[in-house]
Motif scaffolding. Structure first.
Motif: not given
Lengths: 602, 177
Positions: A385-409
């Motif tokens: 199940g780890s290949e599911h789209a709802g499973v994310k990598k921490a470093v990718d999310l952190l990078r997106r937050i830094t880039e100012g991208e809107h993330i649906d929590a």
């Protein structure tokens, strides 16, 4: 003359049959009083060779000497105090100041000896009959010359800080910093442990003197990431601090931060000074993280033309794209990077080596190339199940937050991992949840038990304060997906052990202790790896590798004579280690591309 | 003791009081009141014994503090009178006419702190430091360690290591200074 005057001498006769108050054999039978300050004793199990006894001695009676059979370690210099009793005045200042309480005094004071050199010895090493004397002077309980309690760092309250990404730590004021600096005995045990070998006692002395410009100069001599390390360094120095034995270690990291905050930013450049005149040599650096930018700083200051290639729109590497802003504000990183760039470093943002420019081109155009690409790709648990789209990598999310991208929590989520990255993403997402939903539902599961988490204790404490639900000793088994294909949660088993008897990673579980943690999102934070695709097939083949990492020598040089590698991609994640590696490769490259200059400066 | 303080306050200008114990109190007094206060306390209040006279070097404030500790044998209480004097012109009126023993303390203070007591018997004679040429050794700007190094011979064969340098040699000798 009265009769009284004649008789009074005879009154002394009344003492005739009383016990004498004098001592029968004063030369042999006269012990020192219970708290007498006699010959020293030193407990070898407690002494750390910090030399504070030598520093305080007002008679110059103490030498720190190497002792056969006592090895130095990171928390013990291996030296021991050798006392010259020809100079010792028995004042006991050395006992009072001793940082571990190892040095005490016996009540023995009589010793006849014709060889004067016998009166120079190393207590605890050179055995004496008073070594086990119970009586003698010890520092009284509660009496200490140095402050034992660390100055409290002002911080935002949990309820306040969870509402935004504002920096939590507020920094010492001048008075607090002076008090904290005053606790330091300047033994310097910490210097060997600091990967960058920063001159800790010297910059703490600058805080004490209120000479912040001198302090800043000292910081930037060894660490161009001083503002950043002053906030997020793993501060291993504090784990070997002499003050920790009988109190709190000195807040070395916060004092470093304090110096950087006291000097106006427009003064930094002048204090650090101009780089050397151009040498005509050129170096390309791939990656603008701590290792790459430290090497850039050093090489530019030596007069080499440095060009940095950064794939992302800003410099700072993981300090920017990995560490959340509540720990390290972006504008602080930006100032640090601008300072390095002001040394004449050219930087190309949004430029990916491998696609925009090839390694072969860099090899041709520059005298040397440094690979400092860090660990950008999150590892996966590879559970079902780890290949599911709802499973994310921490470093990718952190990078997106830094880039100012809107993330649906997501309303609820689970983080897998017990390191600092796991805490970073759990706390970042908790803030987003608070902003978007008004409530927090973050569960963090880790294989380790809470006492063996890889995260800093402060991170764990603050995560808990902010409402992160930490579950320790839980092994992820499956990401649960419902019939419609929606991620619904994570299944874990209780961890019995993580390593097998040979110390290999082989977790075993109690399958009967199963839990389902409901979650709309699962984040994996179990480690990172390098993306080495940029090297290209041919170079990858030519290079020597060591268990998935590029093989380097002690100077950071790879098997290709023009290519060095440094930082997380070769040594694992840690800012200050990356800084140290940056220095190392810069020094090595300078010696290779500019041998005459390097020699004259050696 | 507090009553005594209140009573004295009606007759003399007094500074702050610090109560150390029920039988030990310190009062700061202006230097011009010291002699008359001591005389009054000795002859009227029963503080007949001068326990000691000593000094503190408040170098940061550029002041010396003199402490006159007197004792009342009847009530077994001690009273310390503190006088703050200027450090640059360290000089104080002698009280050897109140207690002859004060002369010895004053001689000691002259030698160890450089505080002068004009008129005190033998005040300029060496006390224990014969032939002393440095600044008075109890002054806090006297560098004991430096004096010790300059004055006393080092036994041959001594050598010392700095812990940080020693660890550098062992753990990372390749780094330049």
């Amino acid at each position: 003359m009265s009769i009284r005057n004649i008789l009074s001498p005879f009154t002394a006769w009344k003492y005739l049959f009383r016990d004498p108050v004098t001592i029968p054999d004063p030369l042999n039978d006269r012990p020192g009083s219970p708290r007498y300050r006699g010959f020293h004793k030193n407990d070898m199990k407690k002494c750390i060779g910090c030399g504070t006894c030598e520093a305080i001695c007002q008679n110059g009676a103490i030498d720190m000497v190497a002792v056969e059979g006592i090895d130095a370690s990171k928390e013990d210099s291996g030296l021991r105090p050798n006392i010259d009793y020809g100079r010792c005045c028995w004042c006991a200042l050395c006992v009072d100041v001793c940082m571990t309480g190892s040095l005490t005094m016996s009540n023995e004071y009589k010793w006849v000896e014709s060889n004067p050199d016998a009166f120079r010895f190393t207590p605890g090493v050179d055995k004496k009959h008073w070594d086990n004397a119970a009586l003698g002077y010890h520092r009284p309980d509660g009496y200490q010359l140095t402050g034992r309690v660390r100055e409290q760092m002002p911080e935002l309250e949990p309820a306040k800080r969870i509402e935004s990404f504002d920096e939590i730590v507020q920094g010492y004021d001048v008075e607090q910093a002076k008090l904290e600096a005053d606790r330091c005995v300047a033994c310097g045990l910490c210097i060997a442990t600091c990967p960058a070998h920063m001159a800790v006692p010297d910059y703490i002395a600058a805080v004490r003197d209120g000479d912040y410009e001198r302090g800043l100069k000292i910081l930037y001599d060894t660490n161009p990431f001083s503002q950043i390390c002053g906030r997020v360094c793993t501060h291993r120095c504090e784990t070997v601090c002499a003050a920790r034995h009988e109190g709190d270690p000195i807040a070395i990291r916060w004092l470093k931060r304090h110096i950087t905050e006291q000097v106006p930013r427009d003064r930094y450049r002048a204090i650090i000074g101009d780089p050397a005149p151009p040498t005509g040599k050129s170096v390309a650096i791939i990656g603008a993280g701590p290792a790459g930018m430290t090497a850039a700083y050093d090489l530019a200051r030596k007069g080499h033309a440095v060009t940095v290639y950064e794939a992302l729109p800003h410099a700072g590497g993981m300090t920017r794209y990995g560490i959340p802003e509540y720990r390290l504000p972006y504008e602080t990183i930006q100032h640090e990077m601008d300072l390095i760039l002001s040394m004449g470093v050219t930087i190309h943002y949004d430029t990916r080596i491998g696609s925009d420019i090839t390694m072969q081109q860099l090899e041709q155009d520059f005298d040397a190339v440094i690979l400092a690409i860090g660990l950008q790709m999150g590892r996966s648990t590879r559970i079902p199940g780890s290949e599911h789209a709802g499973v994310k990598k921490a470093v990718d999310l952190l990078r997106r937050i830094t880039e100012g991208e809107h993330i649906d929590a997501p309303k609820s989520m689970v983080v897998i991992g017990g390191g600092n990255v796991a805490m970073d993403i759990a706390r970042s997402m908790a803030r987003l949840q608070k902003q978007q939903h008004g409530s927090i539902d973050v569960t963090l599961t880790a294989l380790e038990d809470l006492n063996h988490f890889l995260a800093d204790p402060d991170e764990i404490k603050e995560s808990l304060e902010e409402g992160v639900n930490i579950l320790d000793s839980r092994g992820p088994q499956q990401c649960q997906v419902d019939a419609e294909g929606n991620l619904t949660g994570l299944k874990t088993w209780k961890v019995l052990s993580i390593f097998d008897q040979q110390g290999r990673f082989a977790p075993s579980f109690d399958e009967t202790d199963e839990q389902i943690h409901p979650a709309e999102m699962v984040v994996e934070a179990i480690g990172q790896m390098s993306d080495v695709n940029l090297l290209g097939e041919e170079l990858t083949e030519r290079l020597e590798w060591n268990r998935g990492r590029i093989q380097i020598d002690t100077n950071g040089r790879t098997s290709e004579s023009w290519l060095w590698a440094a930082g997380d991609c070769v040594t694992g994640p840690d800012v200050v280690s990356a800084v140290a590696a940056g220095h190392q490769v810069a020094k090595s490259i300078d010696a290779v591309i500019n041998p005459v200059e390097a020699l004259t400066h050696a | 003791m507090i009553e005594l303080y209140e009573q004295l306050k009606q007759r003399y200008a007094l500074g702050e009081i610090s109560v150390q114990r029920f039988d030990l109190v310190f009062i700061t007094v202006p230097r011009e009141n010291l002699a008359s206060l001591l005389l009054y306390l000795r002859d009227t209040e029963g503080f007949t014994h001068l326990v000691l006279l000593t000094a503190v070097d408040w170098i940061e404030d550029n002041k010396f503090q003199l402490t006159y500790l007197i004792n009342n044998r009847e009530s077994a209480t001690d009273l310390g009178l503190r006088v703050i004097i200027d450090r640059d012109e360290a000089s104080m009126e002698s009280i050897h006419d109140l207690w002859p023993t004060a002369a010895t303390y004053q001689r000691e203070l002259k030698e160890m702190f450089g505080i002068d007591f004009p008129g005190s018997p033998r005040i300029d004679e060496d006390f224990i430091l014969e032939g002393w040429t440095e600044i008075p050794p109890y002054r806090r700007d006297f560098d004991t360690l430096e004096y010790s190094r300059d004055t006393y011979l080092e036994r041959p064969g001594r050598s010392t290591s700095d812990p940080a340098q020693h660890m550098k040699q062992l753990f990372y000798p390749e780094d330049k200074d």
